[in-house]
Write a protein that holds these residues in place. Structure first.
Motif, PDB file in Angstrom:
ATOM      1  N   GLY A  18       0.781  -1.224   0.000  1.00 42.64           N
ATOM      2  CA  GLY A  18       0.000   0.000   0.000  1.00 42.64           C
ATOM      3  C   GLY A  18       0.812   1.272   0.000  1.00 42.64           C
ATOM      4  O   GLY A  18       0.244   2.363  -0.018  1.00 42.64           O
ATOM      5  N   ASN A  29       2.674   2.532  -2.357  1.00 46.23           N
ATOM      6  CA  ASN A  29       2.671   3.231  -3.637  1.00 46.23           C
ATOM      7  C   ASN A  29       1.265   3.636  -4.093  1.00 46.23           C
ATOM      8  O   ASN A  29       1.092   4.067  -5.216  1.00 46.23           O
ATOM      9  CB  ASN A  29       3.329   2.359  -4.708  1.00 46.23           C
ATOM     10  CG  ASN A  29       2.611   1.040  -4.889  1.00 46.23           C
ATOM     11  OD1 ASN A  29       1.797   0.656  -4.081  1.00 46.23           O
ATOM     12  ND2 ASN A  29       2.937   0.339  -5.949  1.00 46.23           N
ATOM     13  N   LEU A  30       0.264   3.489  -3.246  1.00 49.18           N
ATOM     14  CA  LEU A  30      -1.098   3.866  -3.615  1.00 49.18           C
ATOM     15  C   LEU A  30      -1.334   5.351  -3.360  1.00 49.18           C
ATOM     16  O   LEU A  30      -0.752   5.927  -2.444  1.00 49.18           O
ATOM     17  CB  LEU A  30      -2.105   3.054  -2.795  1.00 49.18           C
ATOM     18  CG  LEU A  30      -2.093   1.550  -3.045  1.00 49.18           C
ATOM     19  CD1 LEU A  30      -3.045   0.854  -2.081  1.00 49.18           C
ATOM     20  CD2 LEU A  30      -2.465   1.239  -4.468  1.00 49.18           C
ATOM     21  N   PRO A  31      -2.208   5.973  -4.157  1.00 48.64           N
ATOM     22  CA  PRO A  31      -2.452   7.410  -3.981  1.00 48.64           C
ATOM     23  C   PRO A  31      -3.439   7.735  -2.863  1.00 48.64           C
ATOM     24  O   PRO A  31      -3.843   8.870  -2.703  1.00 48.64           O
ATOM     25  CB  PRO A  31      -3.016   7.833  -5.338  1.00 48.64           C
ATOM     26  CG  PRO A  31      -3.670   6.615  -5.850  1.00 48.64           C
ATOM     27  CD  PRO A  31      -2.837   5.459  -5.364  1.00 48.64           C
ATOM     28  N   ILE A  64      -4.590   3.482   3.197  1.00 48.78           N
ATOM     29  CA  ILE A  64      -5.344   2.258   3.454  1.00 48.78           C
ATOM     30  C   ILE A  64      -5.269   1.838   4.925  1.00 48.78           C
ATOM     31  O   ILE A  64      -5.697   0.746   5.272  1.00 48.78           O
ATOM     32  CB  ILE A  64      -4.861   1.105   2.556  1.00 48.78           C
ATOM     33  CG1 ILE A  64      -3.410   0.764   2.809  1.00 48.78           C
ATOM     34  CG2 ILE A  64      -5.091   1.419   1.105  1.00 48.78           C
ATOM     35  CD1 ILE A  64      -2.951  -0.508   2.140  1.00 48.78           C
TER      36      ILE A  64
END
Length: 70
Positions: free
Chosen positions: A31, A33-35, A38
């Motif tokens: 998670g 590299n997620l924009p 989470i």
């Protein structure tokens, strides 16, 4: 004539890509590299419902709007 230039550009390209991969790697943290965040599961659930719900409901709301127009 162009062989030395091709070799230099190939080497330069490899060095740039290798440097990018090394600098942008986050060590395999899920998670990272997620924009979006989470870590809060309830906030994430609300975001997913709003995102997918708006896309799925839009055609029906547009159709309803067109049918109710005078």
């Amino acid at each position: 004539m162009f062989a030395p230039i091709a070799r230099i550009s190939n080497k330069l390209g490899r060095n740039v890509i290798t440097t990018m991969v090394r600098n942008h790697s986050n060590g395999g943290i899920p998670g990272e590299n997620l924009p979006f965040d989470i870590s809060n599961r309830y906030k994430l659930t609300v975001y997913f419902i709003a995102f997918f719900g708006s896309g799925l409901a839009a055609p029906y709301l547009i159709c309803r709007h067109q049918l109710l127009k005078k």
